[in-house]
Design a protein around this motif. Structure first.
Motif, mmCIF file in Angstrom:
data_model
loop_
_atom_site.group_PDB
_atom_site.id
_atom_site.type_symbol
_atom_site.label_atom_id
_atom_site.label_comp_id
_atom_site.label_asym_id
_atom_site.label_seq_id
_atom_site.Cartn_x
_atom_site.Cartn_y
_atom_site.Cartn_z
ATOM 1 N N LEU A 3 -1.350 0.348 -3.221
ATOM 2 C CA LEU A 3 -2.093 1.549 -3.590
ATOM 3 C C LEU A 3 -1.121 2.696 -3.879
ATOM 4 O O LEU A 3 -1.346 3.503 -4.777
ATOM 5 C CB LEU A 3 -3.062 1.918 -2.462
ATOM 6 C CG LEU A 3 -4.257 2.783 -2.854
ATOM 7 C CD1 LEU A 3 -5.089 2.103 -3.909
ATOM 8 C CD2 LEU A 3 -5.094 3.123 -1.628
ATOM 9 N N ARG A 39 -11.547 13.126 -6.781
ATOM 10 C CA ARG A 39 -11.915 11.706 -6.791
ATOM 11 C C ARG A 39 -10.902 10.944 -7.633
ATOM 12 O O ARG A 39 -10.411 11.465 -8.629
ATOM 13 C CB ARG A 39 -13.309 11.514 -7.401
ATOM 14 C CG ARG A 39 -14.443 12.256 -6.670
ATOM 15 C CD ARG A 39 -14.752 11.611 -5.332
ATOM 16 N NE ARG A 39 -15.844 12.254 -4.615
ATOM 17 C CZ ARG A 39 -15.681 13.145 -3.623
ATOM 18 N NH1 ARG A 39 -14.468 13.536 -3.260
ATOM 19 N NH2 ARG A 39 -16.729 13.643 -3.007
ATOM 20 N N TRP A 40 -10.602 9.718 -7.211
ATOM 21 C CA TRP A 40 -9.662 8.879 -7.948
ATOM 22 C C TRP A 40 -10.411 7.655 -8.472
ATOM 23 O O TRP A 40 -10.907 6.855 -7.675
ATOM 24 C CB TRP A 40 -8.496 8.460 -7.055
ATOM 25 C CG TRP A 40 -7.488 7.559 -7.701
ATOM 26 C CD1 TRP A 40 -7.323 7.303 -9.035
ATOM 27 C CD2 TRP A 40 -6.495 6.782 -7.012
ATOM 28 N NE1 TRP A 40 -6.270 6.423 -9.235
ATOM 29 C CE2 TRP A 40 -5.757 6.092 -7.999
ATOM 30 C CE3 TRP A 40 -6.141 6.614 -5.668
ATOM 31 C CZ2 TRP A 40 -4.702 5.237 -7.683
ATOM 32 C CZ3 TRP A 40 -5.092 5.764 -5.353
ATOM 33 C CH2 TRP A 40 -4.372 5.090 -6.353
ATOM 34 N N HIS A 42 -9.988 4.445 -9.532
ATOM 35 C CA HIS A 42 -8.971 3.388 -9.546
ATOM 36 C C HIS A 42 -9.434 2.270 -10.477
ATOM 37 O O HIS A 42 -10.593 1.869 -10.422
ATOM 38 C CB HIS A 42 -8.768 2.869 -8.124
ATOM 39 C CG HIS A 42 -7.615 1.927 -7.981
ATOM 40 N ND1 HIS A 42 -7.724 0.598 -8.317
ATOM 41 C CD2 HIS A 42 -6.343 2.132 -7.577
ATOM 42 C CE1 HIS A 42 -6.542 0.014 -8.101
ATOM 43 N NE2 HIS A 42 -5.694 0.927 -7.656
ATOM 44 N N ARG A 45 -10.310 -0.778 -7.981
ATOM 45 C CA ARG A 45 -11.090 -0.519 -6.764
ATOM 46 C C ARG A 45 -12.241 0.447 -6.961
ATOM 47 O O ARG A 45 -13.003 0.697 -6.035
ATOM 48 C CB ARG A 45 -10.173 0.037 -5.669
ATOM 49 C CG ARG A 45 -9.026 -0.900 -5.343
ATOM 50 C CD ARG A 45 -8.265 -0.401 -4.148
ATOM 51 N NE ARG A 45 -7.003 -1.109 -4.025
ATOM 52 C CZ ARG A 45 -6.348 -1.252 -2.888
ATOM 53 N NH1 ARG A 45 -6.829 -0.735 -1.780
ATOM 54 N NH2 ARG A 45 -5.205 -1.892 -2.841
ATOM 55 N N LEU A 48 -12.440 6.218 -5.527
ATOM 56 C CA LEU A 48 -11.891 6.378 -4.181
ATOM 57 C C LEU A 48 -12.045 7.833 -3.731
ATOM 58 O O LEU A 48 -11.881 8.765 -4.512
ATOM 59 C CB LEU A 48 -10.413 5.979 -4.146
ATOM 60 C CG LEU A 48 -10.099 4.519 -4.511
ATOM 61 C CD1 LEU A 48 -8.599 4.258 -4.417
ATOM 62 C CD2 LEU A 48 -10.864 3.548 -3.610
ATOM 63 N N MET A 49 -12.351 7.974 -2.433
ATOM 64 C CA MET A 49 -12.554 9.298 -1.826
ATOM 65 C C MET A 49 -11.220 9.829 -1.308
ATOM 66 O O MET A 49 -10.298 9.050 -1.040
ATOM 67 C CB MET A 49 -13.555 9.198 -0.685
ATOM 68 C CG MET A 49 -14.908 8.631 -1.091
ATOM 69 S SD MET A 49 -15.791 9.720 -2.209
ATOM 70 C CE MET A 49 -16.481 10.879 -1.020
ATOM 71 N N ASP A 51 -10.111 10.796 1.547
ATOM 72 C CA ASP A 51 -9.554 10.260 2.795
ATOM 73 C C ASP A 51 -8.894 8.903 2.578
ATOM 74 O O ASP A 51 -8.122 8.437 3.410
ATOM 75 C CB ASP A 51 -10.619 10.187 3.906
ATOM 76 C CG ASP A 51 -11.779 9.275 3.521
ATOM 77 O OD1 ASP A 51 -12.024 9.100 2.306
ATOM 78 O OD2 ASP A 51 -12.430 8.734 4.432
ATOM 79 N N GLU A 52 -9.157 8.268 1.404
ATOM 80 C CA GLU A 52 -8.539 6.977 1.108
ATOM 81 C C GLU A 52 -7.197 7.124 0.394
ATOM 82 O O GLU A 52 -6.488 6.139 0.231
ATOM 83 C CB GLU A 52 -9.483 6.134 0.243
ATOM 84 C CG GLU A 52 -10.792 5.784 0.944
ATOM 85 C CD GLU A 52 -11.771 5.096 0.008
ATOM 86 O OE1 GLU A 52 -11.821 3.859 0.004
ATOM 87 O OE2 GLU A 52 -12.484 5.814 -0.729
ATOM 88 N N PHE A 53 -6.861 8.341 -0.066
ATOM 89 C CA PHE A 53 -5.580 8.453 -0.781
ATOM 90 C C PHE A 53 -4.813 9.757 -0.540
ATOM 91 O O PHE A 53 -3.624 9.805 -0.812
ATOM 92 C CB PHE A 53 -5.781 8.230 -2.295
ATOM 93 C CG PHE A 53 -6.658 9.243 -2.975
ATOM 94 C CD1 PHE A 53 -6.122 10.426 -3.475
ATOM 95 C CD2 PHE A 53 -8.029 9.022 -3.103
ATOM 96 C CE1 PHE A 53 -6.937 11.357 -4.100
ATOM 97 C CE2 PHE A 53 -8.843 9.950 -3.736
ATOM 98 C CZ PHE A 53 -8.289 11.127 -4.226
#
Ligand code: G
Ligand code: G
Ligand code: MN
Ligand code: NA
Length: 257
Positions: A3, A39-40, A42, A45, A48-49, A51-53
């Motif tokens: 990631l 927001r990402w 991906h 995936r 993604l939020m 807190d995930e990156f």
């Protein structure tokens, strides 16, 4: 690790976008601000939020560039809303400690304001208590410089960090965002009622505007309104929304009515 490699490419590949969560003036019900939330998208995936990156971006030293992207994108969006002649609202940007504490930060804020041609009082930064603590002396200088520019400053997630009341004395604090953990059990929890009322009282006497986070019910809204909280954010009003949806909500004649 995978990631992380993707995150290095994400800016270049234009995989970030913003959603905007309204902040509502409790007495009038009007949207007076939005918080820009990253927001990402991906490629494998999906969405993604933060807190995930964000923690990964911080540890890889990528967060300053990402936060700079957020700031430019948010300012550009405010400019577009202005050009569409919508009521002027503030935009709030979350800044990590590494961003806020970097010597080039103030210059990048000035540049974003200049490029977007928006007034500094339309922009505010949200910084957490732990970031303030981590930055130490640099915090005061940065806050002073932001304040001198006319840009707003909020303490985010208030009450969850070290919660030193000394932070409230720092010059340039304009907003206190009451963390949603204190809002969730309102109005039934007598402890949370006492804590929130105390936070509102101290903020009011210091001339600091209050914003409650995580409002999900009418009962929470009613309690906070009557307790004198100024603004509120939460799913009761709206979640983070695409810019077009904010535009529709701000329009004098919403198309769906
Ligand atoms: O969007 P979400 O609701 O999951 O946001 C969670 C947290 O992620 C926010 O409270 C904020 O602290 C952080 N965050 C969101 N967008 C950004 C951003 O652009 N930069 C930084 N540094 N943090 C962000
Ligand atoms: O800046 P901060 O870390 O507080 O970011 C706000 C976060 O809180 C975002 O992740 C957003 O999705 C979330 N959030 C916003 N409103 C609500 C709400 O009403 N309830 C809950 N559970 N979460 C919320
Ligand atoms: Mn925030
Ligand atoms: Na918050």
């Amino acid at each position: 690790l995978m990631l992380g490699a993707d995150l290095r490419q994400a800016l270049m590949r234009d995989e970030f976008h913003l959603v905007f969560q309204p902040s509502v003036e409790l007495r009038s019900g009007r949207i007076v601000a939005v918080e820009a939330l990253l927001r990402w998208r991906h490629p494998e995936r999906g969405e993604l939020m933060p807190d995930e990156f964000i923690p990964l971006a911080e540890s890889l030293g990528l967060i300053r560039r990402i936060d700079a992207w957020t700031m430019r994108a948010a300012c550009a969006q405010v400019r577009l809303w202005d050009q569409a002649k919508l009521p002027p609202i503030r935009v709030a940007i979350n800044a990590s400690a590494a961003t806020f504490g970097h010597p080039g930060f103030i210059e990048s804020v000035k540049q974003a304001l200049q490029t977007s041609q928006i007034s500094p009082n339309r922009l505010m930064f949200e910084i957490t208590e732990s970031a303030i603590l981590r930055l130490g002396e640099a915090t005061e200088q940065t806050m002073h410089a932001l304040h001198a520019l006319g840009v707003g400053i909020a303490i985010d997630d208030f009450g969850t960090g070290y919660s030193s009341l000394a932070y409230l004395k720092l010059s340039g604090i304009d907003y206190l965002k009451i963390d949603r953990s204190f809002v969730t059990d309102l109005p039934n929890s007598t402890n949370d009622v006492a804590i929130v009322e105390a936070m509102l009282a101290i903020a009011r006497s210091l001339g600091i505007c209050t914003i409650a986070e995580g409002i999900e019910t009418a009962a929470q809204h009613d309690f906070l309104l009557h307790a004198g909280c100024v603004e509120g954010q939460g799913y009761y009003y709206a979640r983070g929304l695409p810019a077009t949806e904010i535009e529709r909500m701000l329009s004098p004649n919403p198309r769906h009515e």
